[in-house]
Motif scaffolding. Sequence first.
Motif, PDB file in Angstrom:
ATOM      1  N   ALA A 141       0.845  -1.195   0.000  1.00  0.00           N
ATOM      2  CA  ALA A 141       0.000   0.000   0.000  1.00  0.00           C
ATOM      3  C   ALA A 141       0.879   1.243   0.000  1.00  0.00           C
ATOM      4  N   TRP A 142       0.273   2.364  -0.302  1.00  0.00           N
ATOM      5  CA  TRP A 142       0.986   3.641  -0.412  1.00  0.00           C
ATOM      6  C   TRP A 142       0.863   4.429   0.884  1.00  0.00           C
ATOM      7  N   ILE A 143       1.926   5.201   1.220  1.00  0.00           N
ATOM      8  CA  ILE A 143       1.844   6.181   2.307  1.00  0.00           C
ATOM      9  C   ILE A 143       2.476   7.478   1.821  1.00  0.00           C
ATOM     10  N   GLY A 144       2.175   8.596   2.515  1.00  0.00           N
ATOM     11  CA  GLY A 144       2.740   9.895   2.173  1.00  0.00           C
ATOM     12  C   GLY A 144       3.164  10.627   3.427  1.00  0.00           C
ATOM     13  N   GLY A 145       3.330  11.938   3.298  1.00  0.00           N
ATOM     14  CA  GLY A 145       3.763  12.737   4.442  1.00  0.00           C
ATOM     15  C   GLY A 145       5.091  13.407   4.177  1.00  0.00           C
ATOM     16  N   LYS A 158       0.713  -1.196   8.748  1.00  0.00           N
ATOM     17  CA  LYS A 158       1.068  -2.444   9.423  1.00  0.00           C
ATOM     18  C   LYS A 158      -0.148  -3.013  10.153  1.00  0.00           C
ATOM     19  N   ALA A 159      -0.921  -2.131  10.782  1.00  0.00           N
ATOM     20  CA  ALA A 159      -2.135  -2.564  11.483  1.00  0.00           C
ATOM     21  C   ALA A 159      -3.184  -3.095  10.518  1.00  0.00           C
ATOM     22  N   GLN A 160      -3.152  -2.634   9.267  1.00  0.00           N
ATOM     23  CA  GLN A 160      -4.082  -3.126   8.253  1.00  0.00           C
ATOM     24  C   GLN A 160      -3.675  -4.476   7.679  1.00  0.00           C
ATOM     25  N   GLY A 161      -2.483  -4.949   8.039  1.00  0.00           N
ATOM     26  CA  GLY A 161      -2.034  -6.262   7.584  1.00  0.00           C
ATOM     27  C   GLY A 161      -0.928  -6.241   6.555  1.00  0.00           C
ATOM     28  N   PHE A 162      -0.445  -5.032   6.183  1.00  0.00           N
ATOM     29  CA  PHE A 162       0.604  -4.938   5.167  1.00  0.00           C
ATOM     30  C   PHE A 162       1.987  -5.170   5.778  1.00  0.00           C
ATOM     31  N   THR A 163       2.868  -5.790   5.007  1.00  0.00           N
ATOM     32  CA  THR A 163       4.267  -5.939   5.391  1.00  0.00           C
ATOM     33  C   THR A 163       5.189  -5.171   4.442  1.00  0.00           C
ATOM     34  N   ALA A 164       4.607  -4.554   3.421  1.00  0.00           N
ATOM     35  CA  ALA A 164       5.373  -3.742   2.472  1.00  0.00           C
ATOM     36  C   ALA A 164       4.557  -2.515   2.105  1.00  0.00           C
ATOM     37  N   LEU A 188       9.013  -2.856   7.892  1.00  0.00           N
ATOM     38  CA  LEU A 188       8.339  -2.998   6.605  1.00  0.00           C
ATOM     39  C   LEU A 188       9.333  -2.937   5.456  1.00  0.00           C
ATOM     40  N   ASP A 189       9.045  -3.661   4.384  1.00  0.00           N
ATOM     41  CA  ASP A 189       9.772  -3.462   3.138  1.00  0.00           C
ATOM     42  C   ASP A 189       9.246  -2.184   2.487  1.00  0.00           C
ATOM     43  N   VAL A 190      10.126  -1.460   1.798  1.00  0.00           N
ATOM     44  CA  VAL A 190       9.769  -0.132   1.307  1.00  0.00           C
ATOM     45  C   VAL A 190      10.171   0.044  -0.152  1.00  0.00           C
TER      46      VAL A 190
END
Length: 388
Positions: A119-123, A137-143, A176-178
Motif C-alpha cells: 500500500a501507499w503512504i505519504g507525508g 502495518k495494522a491493516q495487515g501490510f508488510t510492504a 516494513l519493506d519499502v
Amino acid sequence: MAKIKSIEYFRVLPRWLFVKVTTEDGLYGWGESTLEGHTEAVEGSLNELILRFVGYEADDIEHIWQVAWRLGFYRGGAVFMSAISGIDIALWDLKGRKLGVPVYSLLGGKLRDQLAVYAWIGGDRPSDVAIQAKMRKAQGFTAIKMNATEDLGWLDSPSALNASVERLKAVKAEGLDVGLDFHGRLHKPMAKQLAKLLEPHQPLFIEEPLLSEHPEAIKAFSQHTTTPIALGERLYNRWDVKPFLESSSIDILQPDVSHCGGISEIRRIAAMCEAYDVGLAPHCPLGPISLAASLQVAVACPNFVIQEMSLGIHYNKMTPAGAGTFDLCSYLKDPSVFDVSGGFVKRPTGVGIGIEIDEEMVRKVSKECTTAWRCLEFFGPGGEVREW
C-alpha cells in the motif's frame, strides 16, 4: 453468442471511471477506465468506442481489442488506452460470469493461492511516514510504497538526498519493506548519488527515478545501482515497454491494467517481461475494479512479484469537501475479497473478476459526481511547475 446491447460509463468519487457492458440477453461485466485528472478526455474516447462496438459479439474480446487498436489509425497514449482498458476488463468479467469461472481460469488457471500486496503512504517528515507505516502495518501490510521526497519536494541538493534516506530509515524501522516512488523528480546527477546512499538500506525498489521519456538515461542509471529499478505506469502498450526490456534497464515492470489496454494487453506485457527475466508488479492506486482485474492476471502470471493496492488512508484528501470518504470497499457488496493478512490477499474465487459491484450506489454517486477530479498542482520556490 450474445451481442453487446449497451456500454455505459460512470464517473464516481473519489476519482474513478467505471464501465459496464451489457449484452442483449442481460449478461453484464464491469471494467474501469480511470485516468486520474483526465476523466472528460477518457469519456470522450469511450463515446467513440461505444458507437462502434454496440452490436459486436461480446465473446470476441480479442477481435474488439484489435478493432479498437487498428481501425482508429492513431494509436496508443494514456487516454485512448484507458478507454480500451475499461471495455476490455468488462468483457473479460462478462465472459467469466457467463461461463461461471474466474477470469484467471480463462488465462490458463491459478499459479498461487495468495498474492503479495503493498500500500501507499505519504507525508513530509520522517515522523509522518512512520505514523502512516504503523497504520498500514495494522491493516495487515508488510510492504509499502511512499514518495521518496516531501510531497512538494525536488531532489536538487545534498540535504534533500539526506532527507530521502531518513524517510526510508524511518519506515524500515517499523519492520516494513519499502518501495520508493520518485515520480520522475530526479535529475540524472542526483539520481546517481541517491542510489548509492539508499543501497545500504535495501529498498524494495526505486520507482521512476527518471522519467520514462528518457530510456537512454534510465539505462545509464541502472548501471550505477544494485537496487531494483521499477517503472511502467506511464507505458501504455507492449510497444512502449519493448525498449526498456531490450536495454535490460529495469527489473520490475508496473503496467496499470486500466491504462495499458486492459487484461488482454497486460497479459501480453507480462509474457514479454518473463522472456527478459523482469518481474511484474501491477500499478494500481485506482478503484476496486482495476484492482480485481489486476489480481486475476497476477494469479495466472509466472513472473508476478507484488500488487499495489489502495486502502483508505490517502484518498481522504482527494475527495471533494463534504462528499465523504470513498475507498476500495465503498462500491463493493462484499469488501472481504480485499482483506489483507500478513502482507497477502487470498486468491479471489468469485466468477469474472471476482467482485460484486453495488450498482445502485454507483449510479447514485455518479449522478451527484458532476465535477471531475483535477490533478494536484506542485510548484517550486520560483513558481516553476514540478512533477506530480
